[in-house]
Design a protein around this motif. Structure first.
Motif, mmCIF file in Angstrom:
data_model
loop_
_atom_site.group_PDB
_atom_site.id
_atom_site.type_symbol
_atom_site.label_atom_id
_atom_site.label_comp_id
_atom_site.label_asym_id
_atom_site.label_seq_id
_atom_site.Cartn_x
_atom_site.Cartn_y
_atom_site.Cartn_z
ATOM 1 N N VAL A 1 3.943 -0.867 -11.823
ATOM 2 C CA VAL A 1 3.991 -0.174 -10.533
ATOM 3 C C VAL A 1 3.355 1.212 -10.662
ATOM 4 O O VAL A 1 3.608 1.941 -11.629
ATOM 5 C CB VAL A 1 5.437 -0.050 -10.022
ATOM 6 N N HIS A 2 2.539 1.572 -9.660
ATOM 7 C CA HIS A 2 1.858 2.871 -9.626
ATOM 8 C C HIS A 2 2.136 3.559 -8.292
ATOM 9 O O HIS A 2 2.238 2.910 -7.246
ATOM 10 C CB HIS A 2 0.345 2.701 -9.767
ATOM 11 N N MET A 3 2.231 4.884 -8.325
ATOM 12 C CA MET A 3 2.281 5.715 -7.124
ATOM 13 C C MET A 3 1.067 6.628 -7.151
ATOM 14 O O MET A 3 0.706 7.165 -8.208
ATOM 15 C CB MET A 3 3.557 6.554 -7.092
ATOM 16 N N HIS A 4 0.433 6.814 -5.995
ATOM 17 C CA HIS A 4 -0.721 7.696 -5.994
ATOM 18 C C HIS A 4 -0.910 8.397 -4.657
ATOM 19 O O HIS A 4 -0.439 7.925 -3.610
ATOM 20 C CB HIS A 4 -2.000 6.926 -6.375
ATOM 21 N N VAL A 5 -1.576 9.544 -4.723
ATOM 22 C CA VAL A 5 -1.959 10.313 -3.537
ATOM 23 C C VAL A 5 -3.422 10.712 -3.697
ATOM 24 O O VAL A 5 -3.936 10.819 -4.821
ATOM 25 C CB VAL A 5 -1.081 11.571 -3.349
ATOM 26 N N SER A 6 -4.109 10.933 -2.560
ATOM 27 C CA SER A 6 -5.521 11.305 -2.628
ATOM 28 C C SER A 6 -5.925 12.090 -1.397
ATOM 29 O O SER A 6 -5.258 12.043 -0.355
ATOM 30 C CB SER A 6 -6.411 10.060 -2.765
ATOM 31 N N ALA A 7 -7.035 12.807 -1.518
ATOM 32 C CA ALA A 7 -7.644 13.536 -0.410
ATOM 33 C C ALA A 7 -9.154 13.367 -0.513
ATOM 34 O O ALA A 7 -9.726 13.510 -1.600
ATOM 35 C CB ALA A 7 -7.270 15.014 -0.453
ATOM 36 N N ASP A 8 -9.808 13.037 0.606
ATOM 37 C CA ASP A 8 -11.247 12.796 0.628
ATOM 38 C C ASP A 8 -11.894 13.525 1.805
ATOM 39 O O ASP A 8 -11.292 13.627 2.889
ATOM 40 C CB ASP A 8 -11.548 11.304 0.772
ATOM 41 N N TRP A 9 -13.125 13.980 1.588
ATOM 42 C CA TRP A 9 -13.960 14.533 2.665
ATOM 43 C C TRP A 9 -15.242 13.724 2.747
ATOM 44 O O TRP A 9 -15.888 13.454 1.728
ATOM 45 C CB TRP A 9 -14.300 15.994 2.393
ATOM 46 N N THR A 10 -15.618 13.334 3.972
ATOM 47 C CA THR A 10 -16.855 12.591 4.213
ATOM 48 C C THR A 10 -17.628 13.269 5.336
ATOM 49 O O THR A 10 -17.034 13.670 6.353
ATOM 50 C CB THR A 10 -16.567 11.135 4.619
ATOM 51 N N GLY A 11 -18.936 13.420 5.180
ATOM 52 C CA GLY A 11 -19.764 14.024 6.211
ATOM 53 C C GLY A 11 -21.070 13.275 6.395
ATOM 54 O O GLY A 11 -21.683 12.819 5.420
ATOM 55 N N PHE A 12 -21.513 13.141 7.662
ATOM 56 C CA PHE A 12 -22.797 12.502 7.973
ATOM 57 C C PHE A 12 -23.217 12.908 9.377
ATOM 58 O O PHE A 12 -22.456 13.553 10.114
ATOM 59 C CB PHE A 12 -22.695 10.970 7.868
ATOM 60 N N LYS A 13 -24.430 12.523 9.765
ATOM 61 C CA LYS A 13 -24.957 12.841 11.098
ATOM 62 C C LYS A 13 -25.590 11.605 11.716
ATOM 63 O O LYS A 13 -25.959 10.663 11.025
ATOM 64 C CB LYS A 13 -25.999 13.964 11.007
ATOM 65 N N TYR A 14 -25.709 11.638 13.051
ATOM 66 C CA TYR A 14 -26.481 10.650 13.795
ATOM 67 C C TYR A 14 -27.594 11.368 14.552
ATOM 68 O O TYR A 14 -27.354 12.417 15.177
ATOM 69 C CB TYR A 14 -25.620 9.910 14.819
ATOM 70 N N GLY A 15 -28.799 10.798 14.526
ATOM 71 C CA GLY A 15 -29.891 11.322 15.322
ATOM 72 C C GLY A 15 -29.863 10.773 16.737
ATOM 73 O O GLY A 15 -29.235 9.750 17.025
ATOM 74 N N MET A 16 -30.546 11.438 17.630
ATOM 75 C CA MET A 16 -30.564 11.099 19.058
ATOM 76 C C MET A 16 -31.119 9.695 19.303
ATOM 77 O O MET A 16 -32.023 9.230 18.605
ATOM 78 C CB MET A 16 -31.418 12.129 19.799
#
Length: 263
Positions: A217-232
């Motif tokens: 058995v495992h316990m875990h926590v995490s934090a992530d940042w994701t960034g991107f763009k869309y063109g017109m």
């Protein structure tokens, strides 16, 4: 400092491999930070047009594996994440107006799939670096007006760094850079249209900790940042008006906590 693909493993390396060899269920919260901006096309407004922001709750499943009969540190990670809730809209009425003249709450449903494949390199007794390739798919249903659905696929390459910092406790950090492809929007309703959007880079960084409780058995926590763009998008004459999707920028911050079982 020794770097190796296989061979006798220390307790620290075994702990890292165990953290990468489990099925996990997670509770997640994704903070959405979305912004549209205008370039003055066809004499329209320039600058910020509207935003969607807010924390959206949900869940995730993750299946990871490290090691097989041929490659001791081969790495595979498959992940599915789904969040569903509301974001706060700040913008303008569909007929036009200044930013901030319309405010409300929109439904938001985000679904993500991704797969990673890599190979780990042990460094010393309790540290591992794993370069990996990643592919994924993203879908966001935005409940503004009659509903808008944004989708894209992406590919990229990343690096996962892991260390056992105390018995059974593994700290992980990752960074990935890639490219979106096949971005698309589908706008519902009488002024709706479907079109491709412009591609752009996509970036993801995160940190996680995994603690082995024993008996798999495992316990875990995490934090992530994701960034991107869309063109017109392109222009779409509908009735007496012309509609299009403007440039946009998206950032997600996702917090996760879960329980896993090693196999």
């Amino acid at each position: 400092m020794a770097v190796r693909l296989a061979g006798p493993a220390s307790a620290g390396v075994d702990a890292i491999r165990a953290s990468d060899h489990q099925f996990a269920i997670e509770q997640v919260s994704t903070y959405v930070d979305y912004s549209e901006s205008g370039k003055g096309a066809l004499g329209t407004q320039t600058g910020q047009l509207d935003t969607e922001k807010g924390s959206v709750p949900g869940y995730a499943f993750d299946l990871s594996a490290m090691g097989n009969a041929l490659f001791d540190n081969a790495y595979l990670d498959l992940r599915y994440r789904h969040v569903d809730g509301y974001t706060r809209y700040v913008g303008a009425p569909i007929g036009g107006g200044a930013y901030g003249s319309a405010v409300g709450w929109d439904t938001a449903t985000l679904t993500d799939y991704r797969a990673r494949l890599g190979m780990g390199f042990t460094i010393g007794d309790d540290f591992m670096l794993t370069p990996y390739a990643e592919v994924g798919h993203h879908r966001w249903f935005r409940g503004v007006n009659d509903g808008e659905t944004y989708t894209h696929n992406y590919w990229g390459g990343g690096l996962l760094a892991q260390a056992e910092i105390s018995p059974g406790l593994v700290l992980s950090e990752h960074a990935m850079a890639g490219q979106t492809f096949s971005p698309h929007i589908n706008v519902a309703g009488p002024t709706g249209f479907a079109d491709s959007l412009g591609t752009a880079g996509i970036y993801d960084v995160g940190i996680a900790s995994d603690y082995a409780l024993g008996i798999g058995v495992h316990m875990h926590v995490s934090a992530d940042w994701t960034g991107f763009k869309y063109g017109m998008s392109g222009f779409h004459p509908i009735g007496a008006h012309i509609y299009w999707e403007p440039d946009s920028s998206t950032q997600y911050v996702t917090l996760s906590a879960g329980i896993g079982y090693g196999f």
